[in-house]
Design a protein around this motif. Structure first.
Motif, PDB file in Angstrom:
ATOM      1  N   ASP B 319       0.816  -1.199   0.000  1.00 43.05           N
ATOM      2  CA  ASP B 319       0.000   0.000   0.000  1.00 43.05           C
ATOM      3  C   ASP B 319       0.857   1.258   0.000  1.00 43.05           C
ATOM      4  OD1 ASP B 319      -2.673   1.107   0.147  1.00 43.05           O
ATOM      5  OD2 ASP B 319      -2.073   1.843   2.112  1.00 43.05           O
ATOM      6  N   LEU B 320       1.790   1.348   0.947  1.00 41.97           N
ATOM      7  CA  LEU B 320       2.642   2.531   1.012  1.00 41.97           C
ATOM      8  C   LEU B 320       3.526   2.609  -0.226  1.00 41.97           C
ATOM      9  CD1 LEU B 320       3.637   2.574   4.778  1.00 41.97           C
ATOM     10  CD2 LEU B 320       1.927   3.924   3.606  1.00 41.97           C
ATOM     11  N   SER B 321       4.000   1.459  -0.699  1.00 42.47           N
ATOM     12  CA  SER B 321       4.831   1.468  -1.906  1.00 42.47           C
ATOM     13  C   SER B 321       4.040   2.038  -3.079  1.00 42.47           C
ATOM     14  CB  SER B 321       5.287   0.057  -2.259  1.00 42.47           C
ATOM     15  OG  SER B 321       6.127  -0.445  -1.240  1.00 42.47           O
ATOM     16  N   GLY B 322       2.800   1.554  -3.216  1.00 46.92           N
ATOM     17  CA  GLY B 322       1.968   1.997  -4.339  1.00 46.92           C
ATOM     18  C   GLY B 322       1.740   3.493  -4.341  1.00 46.92           C
ATOM     19  N   TYR B 323       1.730   4.088  -3.151  1.00 46.24           N
ATOM     20  CA  TYR B 323       1.532   5.535  -3.077  1.00 46.24           C
ATOM     21  C   TYR B 323       2.791   6.306  -3.462  1.00 46.24           C
ATOM     22  CZ  TYR B 323      -3.100   5.591  -0.932  1.00 46.24           C
ATOM     23  OH  TYR B 323      -4.447   5.501  -0.704  1.00 46.24           O
ATOM     24  N   ILE B 324       3.928   5.629  -3.497  1.00 45.81           N
ATOM     25  CA  ILE B 324       5.167   6.340  -3.823  1.00 45.81           C
ATOM     26  C   ILE B 324       5.618   6.031  -5.250  1.00 45.81           C
ATOM     27  CG2 ILE B 324       7.547   6.789  -3.117  1.00 45.81           C
ATOM     28  CD1 ILE B 324       6.759   5.450  -0.411  1.00 45.81           C
ATOM     29  N   THR B 325       5.492   4.761  -5.646  1.00 45.00           N
ATOM     30  CA  THR B 325       6.006   4.379  -6.951  1.00 45.00           C
ATOM     31  C   THR B 325       5.074   4.873  -8.052  1.00 45.00           C
ATOM     32  OG1 THR B 325       4.843   2.295  -6.757  1.00 45.00           O
ATOM     33  CG2 THR B 325       7.131   2.333  -6.063  1.00 45.00           C
ATOM     34  N   GLU B 326       5.570   4.847  -9.257  1.00 48.37           N
ATOM     35  CA  GLU B 326       4.769   5.343 -10.373  1.00 48.37           C
ATOM     36  C   GLU B 326       4.061   4.180 -11.049  1.00 48.37           C
ATOM     37  OE1 GLU B 326       8.246   6.859 -11.103  1.00 48.37           O
ATOM     38  OE2 GLU B 326       7.850   8.808 -10.208  1.00 48.37           O
ATOM     39  N   GLY B 327       3.187   3.544 -10.300  1.00 44.03           N
ATOM     40  CA  GLY B 327       2.437   2.412 -10.818  1.00 44.03           C
ATOM     41  C   GLY B 327       2.905   1.120 -10.197  1.00 44.03           C
ATOM     42  N   GLN B 328       2.389   0.012 -10.701  1.00 40.98           N
ATOM     43  CA  GLN B 328       2.791  -1.290 -10.192  1.00 40.98           C
ATOM     44  C   GLN B 328       2.397  -2.367 -11.200  1.00 40.98           C
ATOM     45  OE1 GLN B 328       0.397   0.569  -8.386  1.00 40.98           O
ATOM     46  NE2 GLN B 328      -1.366  -0.424  -9.290  1.00 40.98           N
ATOM     47  N   ILE B 329       3.193  -3.435 -11.209  1.00 37.91           N
ATOM     48  CA  ILE B 329       2.858  -4.611 -12.004  1.00 37.91           C
ATOM     49  C   ILE B 329       2.408  -5.670 -11.007  1.00 37.91           C
ATOM     50  CG2 ILE B 329       3.754  -6.367 -13.588  1.00 37.91           C
ATOM     51  CD1 ILE B 329       3.875  -3.626 -14.812  1.00 37.91           C
ATOM     52  N   VAL B 330       1.168  -6.088 -11.102  1.00 37.63           N
ATOM     53  CA  VAL B 330       0.643  -7.022 -10.118  1.00 37.63           C
ATOM     54  C   VAL B 330       0.581  -8.416 -10.718  1.00 37.63           C
ATOM     55  CG1 VAL B 330      -1.289  -7.553  -8.587  1.00 37.63           C
ATOM     56  CG2 VAL B 330      -0.718  -5.180  -9.099  1.00 37.63           C
ATOM     57  N   LEU B 331       1.153  -9.383 -10.015  1.00 38.27           N
ATOM     58  CA  LEU B 331       1.087 -10.764 -10.487  1.00 38.27           C
ATOM     59  C   LEU B 331      -0.096 -11.474  -9.824  1.00 38.27           C
ATOM     60  CD1 LEU B 331       4.847 -11.801 -10.550  1.00 38.27           C
ATOM     61  CD2 LEU B 331       3.508 -10.485 -12.185  1.00 38.27           C
ATOM     62  N   SER B 332      -0.666 -12.439 -10.569  1.00 35.81           N
ATOM     63  CA  SER B 332      -1.881 -13.068 -10.081  1.00 35.81           C
ATOM     64  C   SER B 332      -1.720 -14.568  -9.934  1.00 35.81           C
ATOM     65  CB  SER B 332      -3.019 -12.739 -11.055  1.00 35.81           C
ATOM     66  OG  SER B 332      -3.798 -13.884 -11.303  1.00 35.81           O
ATOM     67  N   MET B 333      -2.153 -15.071  -8.794  1.00 36.85           N
ATOM     68  CA  MET B 333      -2.099 -16.493  -8.524  1.00 36.85           C
ATOM     69  C   MET B 333      -3.013 -17.252  -9.486  1.00 36.85           C
ATOM     70  SD  MET B 333      -0.549 -18.731  -6.950  1.00 36.85           S
ATOM     71  CE  MET B 333       0.340 -18.690  -5.431  1.00 36.85           C
ATOM     72  N   ASP B 334      -4.180 -16.671  -9.810  1.00 35.04           N
ATOM     73  CA  ASP B 334      -5.123 -17.355 -10.701  1.00 35.04           C
ATOM     74  C   ASP B 334      -4.499 -17.636 -12.061  1.00 35.04           C
ATOM     75  OD1 ASP B 334      -7.038 -17.425  -8.804  1.00 35.04           O
ATOM     76  OD2 ASP B 334      -8.067 -15.596  -9.474  1.00 35.04           O
ATOM     77  N   LEU B 335      -3.869 -16.625 -12.626  1.00 35.52           N
ATOM     78  CA  LEU B 335      -3.239 -16.811 -13.931  1.00 35.52           C
ATOM     79  C   LEU B 335      -2.127 -17.850 -13.827  1.00 35.52           C
ATOM     80  CD1 LEU B 335      -3.028 -13.144 -15.216  1.00 35.52           C
ATOM     81  CD2 LEU B 335      -4.472 -14.963 -16.115  1.00 35.52           C
ATOM     82  N   HIS B 336      -1.359 -17.744 -12.752  1.00 37.65           N
ATOM     83  CA  HIS B 336      -0.240 -18.657 -12.557  1.00 37.65           C
ATOM     84  C   HIS B 336      -0.747 -20.099 -12.489  1.00 37.65           C
ATOM     85  CE1 HIS B 336       3.677 -20.034 -11.342  1.00 37.65           C
ATOM     86  NE2 HIS B 336       3.195 -20.537 -10.220  1.00 37.65           N
ATOM     87  N   ARG B 337      -1.834 -20.300 -11.757  1.00 35.40           N
ATOM     88  CA  ARG B 337      -2.400 -21.648 -11.651  1.00 35.40           C
ATOM     89  C   ARG B 337      -2.877 -22.157 -13.000  1.00 35.40           C
ATOM     90  NH1 ARG B 337      -4.327 -20.655  -6.156  1.00 35.40           N
ATOM     91  NH2 ARG B 337      -5.981 -19.398  -7.039  1.00 35.40           N
ATOM     92  N   ASN B 338      -3.310 -21.232 -13.854  1.00 34.02           N
ATOM     93  CA  ASN B 338      -3.733 -21.640 -15.194  1.00 34.02           C
ATOM     94  C   ASN B 338      -2.555 -21.828 -16.137  1.00 34.02           C
ATOM     95  OD1 ASN B 338      -6.479 -21.820 -14.786  1.00 34.02           O
ATOM     96  ND2 ASN B 338      -6.769 -19.606 -15.047  1.00 34.02           N
ATOM     97  N   GLY B 339      -1.373 -21.786 -15.596  1.00 28.91           N
ATOM     98  CA  GLY B 339      -0.184 -22.047 -16.399  1.00 28.91           C
ATOM     99  C   GLY B 339       0.208 -20.890 -17.298  1.00 28.91           C
TER     100      GLY B 339
END
Lengths: 576, 460
Positions: B319-339
């Motif tokens: 949360d605090l990181s997101g308020y400082i950085t210029e965006g974020q790349i979020v990884l998802s467990m669902d996609l990962h599970r789908n290979g």
């Protein structure tokens, strides 16, 4: 009274000194490098000081000097176009003095004391003048900077007054034997007085459809924009700074990103203000205290900005003040409070959080100023709730004070609906006060139209719940049309591209025209349905694609006219 | 000036990573401290709180084995990082000492590790497109030089592979400038270290890299210093030597845990979830060291990696990181599970500086529209998945069915790509246009009509 003392203890930005016997909030100079600080607590002979600069390498035993004065800003010609840090040090001057990085121990006055300004008196010898009254003017870029009688001179007779070129600290007039120059000091934590505060009844026109139509802010009011990160607080703040119809803009980057300030610094000078034909920067004051700059200066930055805003209000201008973000300010208070080992309130914030926030927002007002003119300060404060959770203390305490709430929504961000202002949870309490203004200045039926649109959106959210359960096929035809109309309101009206050259600003008459057109579509659709037309045919009329694109066309108003004609034609072909 | 030859044997209290020393001469805040244990070994520390009565010292290597007989010497200066041109190719410990068997760094300069803030007035706006070769980043969350774009991941997700792929493929097109990687490891496991080092050696990236390693079994407190050493090195290379520096920091979560540990030992009033109230400011002092400076050639681009505890994006660290950085790349467990690799959840990802680095002359004129359209249609398609689970696919309209299929195709063709697949931005955009043919023309509402005419492949 002793003004010289020594450091007893250093812990981060908090320094304890002995032997200076100061008043609360006196400014002191700390250590061999003369770092600037402010007394925030007095315990016996110990004075606790928050230091505006990094304290690494400072040690007990170094000297401390009390200036005996509270933190004050310099007010006068030269404020406009300035870019300051939280304690009014001009950043360009700091760069000249110490290079690309901000090191400590460098003092720089807020105003240029060398530059000469052309002073034109409007008062003459023998006039009786009182505090806040205008005695002369200076042309500062596109704005007329009014020189007012300093507030410490209650009233008096002008002994002499000059005309010509002066620096800000040369005497331009003598009032009852007291010399007056163009610059005045004002302690930032004290509100500047006005003659009388009014009830705000004129909207701050922003050119953003969702704000102007749905949730307007009155000039002199206060609004909060809370939203999780990435929902577009900063973009909304910047759009407001760029397009709102305030004469002066004070933009406070309080504990935010350095690159974002750079964006503001590169964009504002390039933006041409339609009213003056000059760059927006010429009527703007920027305060940039980024997140990695000292936290105590961040705490001071909102007061510095507010005092500058009040100074321009006192001349009779409408000022809009953006604070991005008030949460960072609150965090600065929390950080300092925890260093002082104060008893914390909610979530570690100091117990005086609510008090400080309300004091700040109360400085927003529409008023008759001491010089007899009407001025206003509209405050728009961004709030960054941790985890997007609006029940946290800063948001809650802010909402208790402000009357306009623009709720930014992560869900809308994910579908790239910008601005991400949620039309169901946002509110304005100025709508009743502003109805008359809209009737007179936009159209008689504008408030009705707005109510209609809000109703459709509300109905949509109810219908969506049903759709989630049973699918849209099972809805009756009228309700399907309601969903389509709501979709038009959302996609055509509420969505607005802040970066598009045409769509970024939508004048009120055009807002009225667009909304009327959607209403027209809705009425025609209802008739067509009654006449037996199929829902699918109505929903997929080619005119909708054209309507969708119209706001991006260079000649929008003509295009909207064409959309209206297409609409008539295509509905007629449906046989309605 | 404190007498730096003077040793004190006046430790009054030892608690966690902190020691409390009495009756010293004046000592400065943040001064470096040497501690000699009774067995003759040395530790290093830093002053956190200094007063006439007592000085609080934070010991980097931990306090295990320190007793009240240990002697303390104050060095009279704050912590410095020796830097030099010859640092490229070196592997250093989390405290800056060589780990590769090489000689100590012969410094050209010694720089304060806290680092001053870049004057906002001196900053240059980041606008040079960095091609990472990953479609979900280049096409939809574009990285630019001078940006800080973290990867928000969770335990069990391939964030390290992705960071390596970015480090390997990242380039500013059409330019051949000096490029360097500063790799900062905080509390990573030995296995992870092996993986990174092997990869650096395999691709020959090590010769352009400086590696700082603080491993999981190294003292936690050292983690507070490691990123500062690395970033100081990065600043030197970027703004003194004019290099384009990419800083990878992993794992920020471990760093924050160390902050919390020190805060607790000092008995500070905690903020959310026990993390110190100043964590925002502290993180900002790391992240904000990314950027460009007017009139200087070099730049610092940061890719911090953080694992969200429990995958919770509202946890204080992301949360605090997101308020400082210029965006974020979020990884998802669902996609990962789908290979699907890289499992980037584009819906919650964002690059704030994308606007400045994309479009005509930078990437391609249709970039913004294509990106918006992908986002919008994918979001609608994903919503429909929920609906289909309840009412079945048959009750959808033909248009909705297309959107539903679009979401699947999007994940399969745009999101999914190989570990070594380096897609140019044109390939990414063309791929997007190809999958747009699955939709009806009137569903492409986010793109300017002239681009649709120019780029949309004609259906046979």
């Amino acid at each position: 009274m002793s003004t010289e003392g020594v450091i007893y203890r250093v812990a981060g930005p908090v320094v304890t000194a002995v032997g200076i016997s100061p008043k609360m909030y006196d400014v002191v100079h700390v250590g061999d490098e003369q770092l600037m600080g402010e007394v925030i607590k007095i315990v016996g002979d110990y004075s606790i000081i928050q230091v505006y600069e990094d304290t690494s390498g400072i040690k007990p035993g170094e000297p401390v000097t009390n200036t005996g004065r509270p933190l004050a800003v310099e007010l006068g010609p030269g404020l406009l176009t300035s870019v300051y840090d939280g304690i009014q040090r001009p950043l360009p001057v700091l760069r000249d003095k110490m290079g690309d990085f901000i090191y400590r121990g460098v003092a720089a006055p807020g105003l240029d004391h060398e530059k000469k300004w052309d002073f034109t008196p409007v008062a003459k010898v023998g006039d009786e003048v009182a505090a806040g009254q205008v005695i002369g003017t200076v042309q500062e870029g596109p704005m007329v900077h009014k020189i007012m009688v300093p507030l410490d001179i209650k009233s008096g007779k002008i002994d002499s007054i000059k005309s010509g070129s002066f620096t800000v600290d040369e005497t331009v007039a003598v009032i009852d034997g007291k010399e007056v120059c163009m610059m005045q000091y004002w302690p930032v934590r004290n509100p500047r007085p006005v003659a009388e505060k009014y009830q705000p009844d004129v909207p701050l026109v922003t050119g953003l459809r969702v704000l102007d139509t749905m949730f307007p802010l009155a000039k002199g009011g206060a609004a909060a924009i809370p939203g999780a990160f990435g929902t577009g607080k900063t973009v909304t703040q910047q759009s407001l700074a760029k397009y709102s119809d305030a004469e002066i803009v004070v933009y406070i980057g309080c504990g935010e990103r350095g690159n974002e300030m750079t964006e503001v610094l590169t964009e504002f000078p390039e933006l041409v203000d339609p009213r003056t034909g000059e760059s927006l920067m010429k009527r703007t004051v920027l305060i940039a205290n980024t997140s990695n700059m000292p936290v105590a200066a961040r705490e001071a930055s909102v007061y510095t900005g507010m005092t500058i805003a009040e100074y321009f209000r006192d001349m009779g201008y409408n000022v809009s003040l953006m604070a991005d973000s008030t949460s960072r300010w609150a965090e600065a208070m929390r950080e300092i409070s925890s260093r002082l080992e104060e008893m914390p309130g909610e979530e570690g914030y100091p117990a005086y959080l609510a008090g400080r926030l309300s004091e700040f927002y109360e400085r927003a007002c529409r008023a008759r100023t001491l010089c007899g003119e009407d001025g206003s300060i509209s405050v728009i404060g961004a709030v960054s709730p941790p985890g997007g959770d609006l029940s946290e203390p800063v948001t809650q305490n802010t909402l208790r004070i402000v009357r306009v709430f623009w709720a930014l929504d992560t869900k809308l961000r994910e579908r790239r609906h910008f601005p991400t202002i949620n039309w169901l949870t946002s509110y304005t309490m100025y709508d009743k006060q502003l109805v008359d203004w809209y009737k007179t200045n936009v159209a008689d039926d504008f408030p009705t139209l707005r109510a209609w649109a809000m109703q459709i959106l509300q109905k949509e959210s109810e219908l969506q719940e049903v759709v989630q359960m049973v699918g849209s096929d099972s809805l009756p035809d009228e309700q399907k049309i309601t969903l389509e109309v709501a979709k038009m309101i959302r996609e055509i009206y509420l969505q607005q591209n802040a970066y598009h050259p045409v769509d970024c600003y939508c004048p009120l008459p055009r807002q009225y025209m667009m909304l009327s057109l959607i209403k027209k579509y809705s009425d025609l659709a209802e008739k067509a349905l009654a006449a037996g037309a199929q829902v699918d045919k109505i929903a997929y009329l080619p005119v909708r694609t054209r309507f969708n694109q119209a706001k991006y066309e260079e000649n929008t108003d003509a295009e909207l006219q064409a959309v209206s004609e297409d609409m008539d034609k295509q509905f007629a072909e449906l046989g309605a | 000036m404190a007498d730096i030859t003077k040793e004190y044997k006046t430790i009054s209290q030892i608690a966690g990573p902190l020691i409390f020393v009495k009756k010293t001469e004046p000592v400065s805040y943040k001064e470096i401290v040497n501690i000699r244990l009774s067995d003759g070994s040395m530790r290093r520390g830093e002053v956190l709180d200094s007063s006439d009565d007592i000085v609080v010292v934070q010991v980097f290597e931990g306090t295990t084995g320190i007793d009240r007989d240990a002697s303390v010497r104050f060095l009279g200066e704050t912590m410095k990082m020796p830097v030099s041109k010859d640092m490229l190719g070196r592997v250093l410990s989390g405290a800056g000492d060589p780990l590769d068997g090489g000689a100590k760094i012969v410094p050209e300069q010694e720089l304060d590790i806290v680092g001053a803030a870049i004057n906002p007035w001196a900053r240059d706006s980041p606008s040079d497109f960095i091609q990472t070769g990953i479609s979900t980043i280049d096409g939809m969350n574009t990285l630019v030089r001078g940006q800080k774009l973290p990867i928000f991941s969770a335990s069990g997700l391939p964030h390290n592979e992705m960071a390596l792929q970015i480090a390997r493929q990242a380039k500013v097109r059409g330019e051949n400038e000096e490029f360097a990687v500063v790799f900062i490891a905080m509390g990573i496991t030995n296995e992870e270290k092996q993986m990174f080092m092997k990869e650096f050696e395999r691709t020959g990236a090590l010769k352009n890299a400086v590696v700082f390693l603080n491993l999981a079994d190294d003292p936690a407190v050292e983690r507070i210093v490691t990123p500062r050493l690395g970033l100081t090195t990065a600043e030197y290379m970027a703004f003194e030597l004019g290099m384009q520096v990419l800083v990878i920091m992993t794992d920020i979560t471990n760093y924050c845990e160390a902050l919390r540990q020190v805060g607790a030992a000092r008995e500070e009033v905690p903020g959310r979830r026990g993390y110190p109230g100043y964590m925002y400011t502290d993180l900002a002092q790391l992240y904000e060291r990314a950027g460009r400076i007017k009139g200087k050639k070099g730049s610092i681009t940061q890719i911090p990696i953080l694992s969200m505890p429990g995958g919770d994006i509202t946890h204080p660290i992301p949360d605090l990181s997101g308020y400082i950085t210029e965006g974020q790349i979020v990884l998802s467990m669902d996609l990962h599970r789908n290979g699907i690799y890289p499992p980037v959840n584009v819906s919650s990802s964002l690059s704030r500086l994308m606007g400045g680095g994309t479009g005509k002359g930078k990437t391609r004129e249709d970039h913004k529209g294509v990106s918006d359209q992908l986002y919008a249609s994918y979001a609608e398609g994903k919503d429909l998945r929920g609906l289909v689970a309840i009412v079945g696919k048959d009750s959808l309209s033909a248009k909705d069915r297309k959107l539903l299929d679009f979401a699947d195709i999007f994940e399969d063709r745009i999101v999914r790509q190989g570990l070594d697949e380096d897609r140019s931005i044109e390939e990414t955009l063309d791929l997007a246009w190809e999958i747009f043919t699955e939709l009806d023309l009137d569903q492409l509402t986010r793109i300017d009509r002239k681009y649709i005419e120019a780029y949309l492949p004609k259906k046979e």
